[in-house]
Write a protein that holds these residues in place. Structure first.
Motif, mmCIF file in Angstrom:
data_model
loop_
_atom_site.group_PDB
_atom_site.id
_atom_site.type_symbol
_atom_site.label_atom_id
_atom_site.label_comp_id
_atom_site.label_asym_id
_atom_site.label_seq_id
_atom_site.Cartn_x
_atom_site.Cartn_y
_atom_site.Cartn_z
ATOM 1 N N VAL A 268 0.841 -1.200 0.000
ATOM 2 C CA VAL A 268 0.000 0.000 0.000
ATOM 3 C C VAL A 268 0.877 1.253 0.000
ATOM 4 C CG1 VAL A 268 -1.687 1.325 1.335
ATOM 5 C CG2 VAL A 268 -1.933 -1.164 1.105
ATOM 6 N N ARG A 269 1.927 1.255 0.812
ATOM 7 C CA ARG A 269 2.804 2.424 0.896
ATOM 8 C C ARG A 269 3.599 2.619 -0.396
ATOM 9 N NH1 ARG A 269 4.197 0.533 7.064
ATOM 10 N NH2 ARG A 269 2.240 1.350 7.946
ATOM 11 N N ALA A 270 3.901 1.520 -1.079
ATOM 12 C CA ALA A 270 4.555 1.642 -2.384
ATOM 13 C C ALA A 270 3.588 2.214 -3.420
ATOM 14 C CB ALA A 270 5.069 0.278 -2.840
ATOM 15 N N LEU A 271 2.351 1.731 -3.415
ATOM 16 C CA LEU A 271 1.368 2.223 -4.377
ATOM 17 C C LEU A 271 1.066 3.705 -4.154
ATOM 18 C CD1 LEU A 271 -1.118 -0.797 -4.457
ATOM 19 C CD2 LEU A 271 0.634 -0.200 -6.155
ATOM 20 N N VAL B 233 2.315 -9.485 -6.812
ATOM 21 C CA VAL B 233 3.208 -8.824 -5.860
ATOM 22 C C VAL B 233 3.096 -9.569 -4.535
ATOM 23 C CG1 VAL B 233 3.883 -6.676 -4.746
ATOM 24 C CG2 VAL B 233 2.827 -6.619 -7.018
ATOM 25 N N LEU B 234 4.201 -10.141 -4.086
ATOM 26 C CA LEU B 234 4.241 -10.906 -2.832
ATOM 27 C C LEU B 234 5.309 -10.273 -1.938
ATOM 28 C CD1 LEU B 234 3.079 -13.433 -1.365
ATOM 29 C CD2 LEU B 234 5.045 -14.706 -2.265
ATOM 30 N N PRO B 235 4.944 -9.254 -1.136
ATOM 31 C CA PRO B 235 5.943 -8.505 -0.367
ATOM 32 C C PRO B 235 6.254 -9.092 1.001
ATOM 33 C CG PRO B 235 3.810 -7.464 -0.151
ATOM 34 C CD PRO B 235 3.599 -8.683 -1.029
ATOM 35 N N SER B 236 6.023 -10.369 1.196
ATOM 36 C CA SER B 236 6.150 -11.007 2.518
ATOM 37 C C SER B 236 7.501 -10.725 3.169
ATOM 38 C CB SER B 236 5.977 -12.518 2.387
ATOM 39 O OG SER B 236 4.798 -12.847 1.711
ATOM 40 N N ALA C 23 11.776 0.795 -2.320
ATOM 41 C CA ALA C 23 12.349 -0.156 -3.260
ATOM 42 C C ALA C 23 11.260 -0.840 -4.071
ATOM 43 C CB ALA C 23 13.181 -1.197 -2.515
ATOM 44 N N LEU C 24 10.151 -1.194 -3.414
ATOM 45 C CA LEU C 24 9.050 -1.827 -4.137
ATOM 46 C C LEU C 24 8.431 -0.845 -5.122
ATOM 47 C CD1 LEU C 24 7.169 -4.171 -4.655
ATOM 48 C CD2 LEU C 24 5.840 -3.498 -2.636
ATOM 49 N N ALA C 25 8.252 0.411 -4.710
ATOM 50 C CA ALA C 25 7.695 1.419 -5.613
ATOM 51 C C ALA C 25 8.603 1.627 -6.826
ATOM 52 C CB ALA C 25 7.502 2.736 -4.870
ATOM 53 N N SER C 26 9.914 1.603 -6.598
ATOM 54 C CA SER C 26 10.855 1.778 -7.706
ATOM 55 C C SER C 26 10.728 0.634 -8.709
ATOM 56 C CB SER C 26 12.286 1.850 -7.164
ATOM 57 O OG SER C 26 13.224 1.970 -8.217
#
Length: 341
Positions: free
Chosen positions: A174-177, A238-241, A297-300
């Motif tokens: 959510v914070r990346a989006l 997307v699996l950000p575990s 990093a995920l947003a990038s």
């Protein structure tokens, strides 16, 4: 031997598919679902497990076995084979109180030491068991069933398929989006919301605060045709575990020709490499790994994928190329039988 919870999860899918594959090989299998508050059992819950461990050979899910080390040890001492199938170390759950984590670590150490064998779904998980507890585990990665090729969506659709928990870490997504409001995308957060209702509420609250309600939707669990509809519309998993012993959902994504972004250093990286044998030298991976818990990093990574058509096509092509090379559950069954002796 497993717990009585039947909600959608990678562990439950593994158990169900393994049973089917063993029976297809002619191996008689009896499934015993032990009721109780696992992995925080009462004395009555442990007694029910002790009774269930009366079979000559038992493959016990770690969610129950690691919470009842005395019962595992007693069954082995009585001459029975008890192997532990470790989908996840219960002590690795994010957000545990220190005293509860210590109890789980103590019980895990005793149960895994007492077991006749330990089976893990990935080499990453087996290495972690060896590092923590000095126990040599056998590896039996999950398989994948053939699945329809996903058609995708426009704008691109992101799919996060997991229970909403701190361990699966949808808040990082959510914070990346929230850093990508200028780009075209939609997202679906699919999975049970009752494992940690407070966390699920926090996810919904952050979506609302970021103005993402409607673009990113928490759907609750999906199974059967409704889950297949989610896969059909997906362009990227997307699996950000924070931790994963394997990440069966990544195999399911590849079976649908859907690439994935996963947590670096987790077993999901191993899942993303499934079917790589025989791939063209220098060919792209079907996705990427980013540091867990790092929204920037995920947003990038997501921004690069969303704004670079060549990268999207390379990942999609790699995922589609993996589909015919993914392992089947027959191989998993053979590896588990080998561990059972």
């Amino acid at each position: 031997m497993t717990w009585a919870a039947e909600g959608p999860s990678g562990g439950n899918t593994y158990n169900r598919e393994l049973v089917a594959a063993l029976r297809e090989r002619g191996v008689p299998v009896e499934v015993r679902a032990v009721p109780g508050r696992w992995p925080e059992p009462t004395a009555a819950d442990r007694a029910a497990l002790a009774a269930a461990l009366s079979a000559p050979v038992a493959l016990a899910d770690a969610i129950v076995a690691c919470a009842a080390p005395a019962e595992v040890a007693a069954a082995v001492a009585a001459g029975r084979t008890v192997a532990v199938l470790l989908h996840m170390l219960p002590s690795a759950e994010v957000g545990l109180a220190p005293a509860e984590r210590e109890r789980r670590v103590r019980d895990e150490r005793a149960a895994l030491a007492a077991a006749s064998a330990v089976v893990c779904p990935s080499a990453v998980a087996a290495a972690e068991v060896a590092r923590r507890y000095g126990v040599a585990a056998r590896v039996a990665p999950p398989g994948a069933r053939p699945a329809p090729l996903a058609a995708g969506s426009r704008p691109p659709r992101l799919l996060a398929l997991a229970a909403l928990t701190a361990t699966k870490d949808q808040l990082t997504l959510v914070r990346a989006l929230a850093r990508l409001p200028d780009l075209g995308w939609t997202a679906r957060l699919v999975g049970p919301t009752d494992a940690d209702p407070g966390y699920a509420a926090a996810v919904r609250a952050e979506l609302a605060a970021a103005g993402l309600t409607g673009r990113a939707v928490v759907t609750g669990p999906k199974v059967g045709a409704t889950l297949e509809a989610e896969w059909a519309a997906a362009d990227l998993l997307v699996l950000p575990s924070r931790t994963e012993t394997f990440g069966l959902v990544v195999l399911e994504a590849l079976a649908h020709g859907v690439p994935a972004v996963v947590g670096a250093g987790t077993g999901a990286v191993e899942a993303l490499a499934a079917g790589a044998a025989g791939a063209e030298a220098g060919s792209a991976a079907p996705g990427a790994a980013v540091p867990p818990g790092d929204p920037a990093a995920l947003a990038s990574a997501l921004r690069a994928w969303l704004t670079t058509p060549a990268l999207r096509e390379a990942w999609a092509h790699a995922a589609r190329a993996r589909r015919p090379r993914l392992p089947g559950w027959d191989l998993t069954a053979a590896q588990v039988l080998g561990a059972l002796g």
